[in-house]
Write a protein that holds these residues in place. Structure first.
Motif, PDB file in Angstrom:
ATOM      1  N   LEU A   3      36.329  45.101   8.648  1.00  0.00           N
ATOM      2  CA  LEU A   3      36.735  43.466   8.547  1.00  0.00           C
ATOM      3  C   LEU A   3      38.287  43.312   8.332  1.00  0.00           C
ATOM      4  O   LEU A   3      39.474  42.564   8.545  1.00  0.00           O
ATOM      5  N   SER A   7      41.030  41.805  10.285  1.00  0.00           N
ATOM      6  CA  SER A   7      41.295  40.464  10.315  1.00  0.00           C
ATOM      7  C   SER A   7      43.188  40.481  10.509  1.00  0.00           C
ATOM      8  O   SER A   7      43.539  39.736  11.415  1.00  0.00           O
ATOM      9  N   LEU A  11      45.621  38.814  13.619  1.00  0.00           N
ATOM     10  CA  LEU A  11      46.175  37.878  12.819  1.00  0.00           C
ATOM     11  C   LEU A  11      47.631  37.909  13.377  1.00  0.00           C
ATOM     12  O   LEU A  11      48.748  37.234  13.878  1.00  0.00           O
ATOM     13  N   SER A  21      49.970  37.357   7.275  1.00  0.00           N
ATOM     14  CA  SER A  21      48.743  38.287   7.653  1.00  0.00           C
ATOM     15  C   SER A  21      47.985  39.335   7.314  1.00  0.00           C
ATOM     16  O   SER A  21      46.553  39.702   6.941  1.00  0.00           O
ATOM     17  N   ALA A  25      44.435  38.517   5.203  1.00  0.00           N
ATOM     18  CA  ALA A  25      42.876  39.730   5.550  1.00  0.00           C
ATOM     19  C   ALA A  25      42.778  39.921   3.877  1.00  0.00           C
ATOM     20  O   ALA A  25      41.289  40.256   3.950  1.00  0.00           O
ATOM     21  N   LEU A  28      39.872  37.139   2.021  1.00  0.00           N
ATOM     22  CA  LEU A  28      39.374  36.890   3.474  1.00  0.00           C
ATOM     23  C   LEU A  28      38.188  38.365   2.801  1.00  0.00           C
ATOM     24  O   LEU A  28      37.016  37.919   2.891  1.00  0.00           O
ATOM     25  N   TYR A  29      38.894  39.624   2.660  1.00  0.00           N
ATOM     26  CA  TYR A  29      37.594  40.584   2.707  1.00  0.00           C
ATOM     27  C   TYR A  29      37.418  40.157   1.158  1.00  0.00           C
ATOM     28  O   TYR A  29      36.607  40.678   0.713  1.00  0.00           O
TER      29      TYR A  29
END
Length: 468
Positions: A3, A7, A11, A21, A25, A28-29
């Motif tokens: 992931l 991601s 991006l 980016s 990422a 999000l993780y």
């Protein structure tokens, strides 16, 4: 890990800047997997830039901008023309020598390409060289900036790897000389094949004058050393040498002696223990201000303000990349990416030289997609434990990593030198890329030498007592 990396790459593919980016990422993780409290992002970002060596970054950037605004770039170019302009392919040789000198002031490939590179490309075009030849040699010579001291990538690498930045600076000198010679040989080969002539008449007087300037500059550290041996203090010896230098500069009307003193002051000062690499960056700024405001009197308040604002903009972007990359690198470590990569490499080979070949291929690939600072910040925590297992000196590895990433600056999709020169020369990115390809030969030869002959990088710092 899938992931996090997926991601990040997605991006980047849709055009999101590298730093954003990595930050998105990472967040999000953390949010999806709950590996740490949200506040950890802010803490890791602050920790990423809370480092004394990083203070060198804005000061070296400012020094390069001040040198450009003070007109020092033009003086360096004129000096290089007097020194090697009479050779066949003269302006291409001038391009390389000018980059060597300018690299001792800025420490970045972009400053070299955008500063003295702009002058060099215009001059080569005006003298009838194909624009592709001008762009190619400018791109190749710009990679010298971060190899010769001072070097911003070395500062970041030294901080991340806990390695002496002074040792890294000294380790870059001999590889830089090797790269310079390889590039000059390449120019000579092109000149012979394409029948390039000289671009300045052979003038004994100008050549002797340029040679005399080099001798005067080199005599300064020798004179300081002799005066110290005679019993004078370091400060007194340096003060006397500077006064004599100013007197000679005024009497003979040298064009570039004071500009040429910049790398001597930085390298000599660090070698003699006058200041740390971070303090050397401040010394570079003070010397740049002295040249622009006092010696040449070419700097105005408006140019000073422009240099300052350009520095703020560049520094902000560099440090934002460092902060985002520090979070990203921490999560890669926490997700066992480092261990997985280590296990994968060790399952392929237990031979040091095969490992170095694999790492070179990896970093050449990464350098095409990642900003240099981001790549160093991410890769060092992952690769350094494996480097230690193979008993590779981290200083040599720093040279290998930096040169790989410099070559990456010349390639799409994210090669910043490529885009700068494309804009300066008004060429398409595709034509600029093809113009650079032949000039990768000396760079790859230098990379092979640095990789497989450790003494090229380590001999000088060992002689100076910076390495065991």
């Amino acid at each position: 890990m899938l992931l996090l990396l997926g991601s990040f790459l997605l991006l980047m593919l849709v055009g999101v800047p590298v730093a954003i980016s990595m930050a998105v990422a990472s967040v999000l993780y953390i949010v999806l997997y709950g590996v740490a409290p949200d506040i950890i992002v802010a803490q890791r970002m602050i920790a990423g830039v809370e480092s004394f060596p990083l203070l060198a970054v804005p000061f070296f950037i400012l020094a390069g901008n001040l040198m450009n605004s003070a007109g020092v770039t033009g003086r360096i170019y004129s000096f290089a023309v007097a020194l090697v302009g009479w050779m066949k392919g003269g302006l291409a040789q001038v391009n390389i020598i000018g980059s060597v000198i300018f690299s001792g002031m800025s420490g970045t490939a972009l400053a070299d390409a955008a500063g003295i590179g702009t002058i060099e490309i215009k001059a080569m075009k005006d003298h009838g060289y194909p624009v592709e030849a001008a762009v190619g040699v400018t791109a190749a010579s710009a990679t010298l900036g971060p190899i010769f001291p001072p070097s911003l990538p070395f500062v970041i690498y030294g901080m991340m790897a806990n390695v002496s930045i002074g040792a890294l600076f000294m380790a870059g000198i001999l590889p830089g000389v090797v790269m310079t010679l390889l590039m000059m040989i390449t120019v000579a080969a092109f000149a012979y094949r394409k029948r390039w002539g000289s671009d300045a008449p052979f003038n004994v007087r100008e050549l002797l004058s340029a040679g005399m300037e080099i001798v005067v500059v080199l005599m300064v550290p020798v004179a300081i050393y002799l005066m110290m041996r005679a019993g004078l203090s370091m400060n007194a010896a340096a003060g006397i040498a500077l006064l004599v230098l100013l007197a000679l500069d005024w009497y003979f009307g040298f064009s570039a002696v004071m500009a040429l003193m910049t790398p001597v002051i930085l390298i000599g000062g660090m070698t003699m223990g006058w200041f740390t690499p971070t303090e050397a960056a401040v010394a570079a700024v003070l010397w740049s201000l002295f040249l622009g405001l006092v010696r040449y009197r070419t700097m105005t308040l408006s140019t000073l303000a422009k240099a300052s604002f350009d520095t703020i903009e560049t520094t902000a972007s560099v440090l934002f990349i460092v902060t985002a990359a520090s979070v990203f690198a921490w999560l890669l470590t926490a997700s066992q990416a480092a261990q997985l990569l280590s296990d994968a490499i060790l399952s392929i080979t237990d031979n040091k030289w095969v490992f170095l070949i694999l790492v070179n291929l990896l970093m050449l690939f990464v350098g095409c997609f990642l900003d240099t600072i981001a790549a160093i910040t991410i890769l060092v925590p992952i690769l350094l434990p494996i480097v230690a297992k193979f008993d590779i000196d981290p200083v040599q590895f720093g040279l290998i990593m930096t040169l790989n990433l410099m070559i990456g600056l010349l390639h799409p999709p994210l090669g910043m030198v490529l885009f700068v020169l494309s804009r300066v020369a008004k060429l398409s990115v595709e034509r600029t890329t093809m113009a650079i390809v032949p000039w990768l030969v000396p760079l790859f030869l230098a990379l092979i030498l640095i990789t497989f002959i450790p003494a090229v990088s380590l001999w000088l710092p060992q002689q100076l007592g910076l390495l065991r």
